[in-house]
Design a protein around this motif. Sequence first.
Motif: not given
Length: 450
Positions: A99-103, A114-121
Amino acid sequence: MGAATQGVLEELRRLFGARALLSRAQKEVYRYDAILVGPEPLAVVLPESREEVQALVRLARRHGLPLVARGAGSGLSGGSVPGEGAVVVAFTRMARLEVDPVGRTAWAEPGVTTARISEAARPFGLFYPPDPASYRTSTLGGNLGENAGGPLCFKYGVTGDYVLELEWVDAWGEVHRLDRKAYDLPGLLIGSEGTLGLITGARLRLLPLPRHRATLMAVFPEVGALAQAVSRAIARGAVPARLEFLDPHCVDAVEDYLGMGLPRGHALLLAETDGEEAEAVEEELSLLEEAALAHGARVVRARDEGEAEALWRARRAVSPALGRLRPKRVNEDIAVPRSRLPQVVREIRALGEAFGLLVVQFGHIGDGNLHPNILFDPRCEPEERVWELAHEIARVALRHGGVLSGEHGIGLMKRKFMAEALAPEGLEAFRTVKRALDPEGILNPDKVLP
Ligand SMILES: Cc1cc2nc3c(=O)[nH]c(=O)nc-3n(C[C@H](O)[C@H](O)[C@H](O)COP(=O)(O)OP(=O)(O)OC[C@H]3O[C@@H](n4cnc5c(N)ncnc54)[C@H](O)[C@@H]3O)c2cc1C
């Protein structure tokens, strides 16, 4: 086994070792998706990098081997089901995620669930909106293959709307990593069900988590009034984040399963609005409430997160609840203009009665996406009748200006119907694209196109 096949297996062994040497019993699980089953694949390969995918494609090209991409196999149209002599490319080991929180982006490999993406964000106050109901098991590769949607898609859009950049291996074994600025080739790959390239990564757009949410349940005497209420609320400007409906059969099944006090024999609408300002979120929900009341509904607003969660639990329980009614089901997936929903729902109900089969309907009603499910017992209800009925349901969608698939794709299941859904010149345009990007027909052959 012929000498040529032995040679191919030997080469696969050299390249991938144990990751291409699954036993017969292990290969068994790669014959299925969530609806169809195919023959035993020649081999199952579990690549761990894009370079390995390239090597596999080159080998397949040399030997004319069909390659069938596979994520979690939760598809509902047979897209990842192998044909005769196919090699399944199972992407579950390519699951790196950054995850790139700045970008406000994430780079994800296709095997990431799919669920992992939101969990990591989430720790960065971000989320990834595409949320197929299968999100805990489905993978990004499968979501891209099908351009999957979910309850949030009315407001937030589908998987393809979140792809900034896509990486894939083409039918010659070359890697491409392109954004969407010119020609939008990633757009062509998204929703192509593994027939135009093997996706090895994607840069995804993330959104800030909304600060407020509000949920209601509206109970209608019948589905027609529910559909009219939805049209009215949307025409007045409501853009709910989630808008789901369950027909009375579904409500009864969920109530039998969960026993949570749902109103049996009624149609249910579940709606959620979200945003930055609590007041605006509540106002938007009021548009839905007013429209529901005007169409004879009883409305219950969730008073807190706990109550909202309980309501959404009812929606998530649909699949297991239906499994208790009959041992098998065919999950249809059509999308029609919203204004046609009441008529379409009625016609499908009448078709089910005429065929003597139990049909239940639910779906993401905001964008006209319906899932009429035909439930049956193969011991006493012949499967051919079920498929005939599925075909008739697809015809209802086409007659009302809708499409064959809202989100589950064409795969094997609806391939035959494509000739009815598209004009000959449309089909020929599809074939031209397929020939240009996969002239030898090694990528998921016999899918999508009739
Ligand atoms: C209970 C349940 C609920 C569901 N709810 C929804 C829903 O709300 N919305 C929705 O859209 N779908 C839903 N689905 C269907 C399914 O989960 C989605 O289609 C999902 O996107 C499939 O992901 P998967 O990883 O299982 O893909 P698979 O089934 O393995 O593959 C799907 C397709 O993508 C292709 N593919 C896979 N990986 C790649 C890759 N790396 N490169 C190229 N092509 C690839 C395959 O060849 C195949 O054609 C549901 C299914 C179930 C069982």
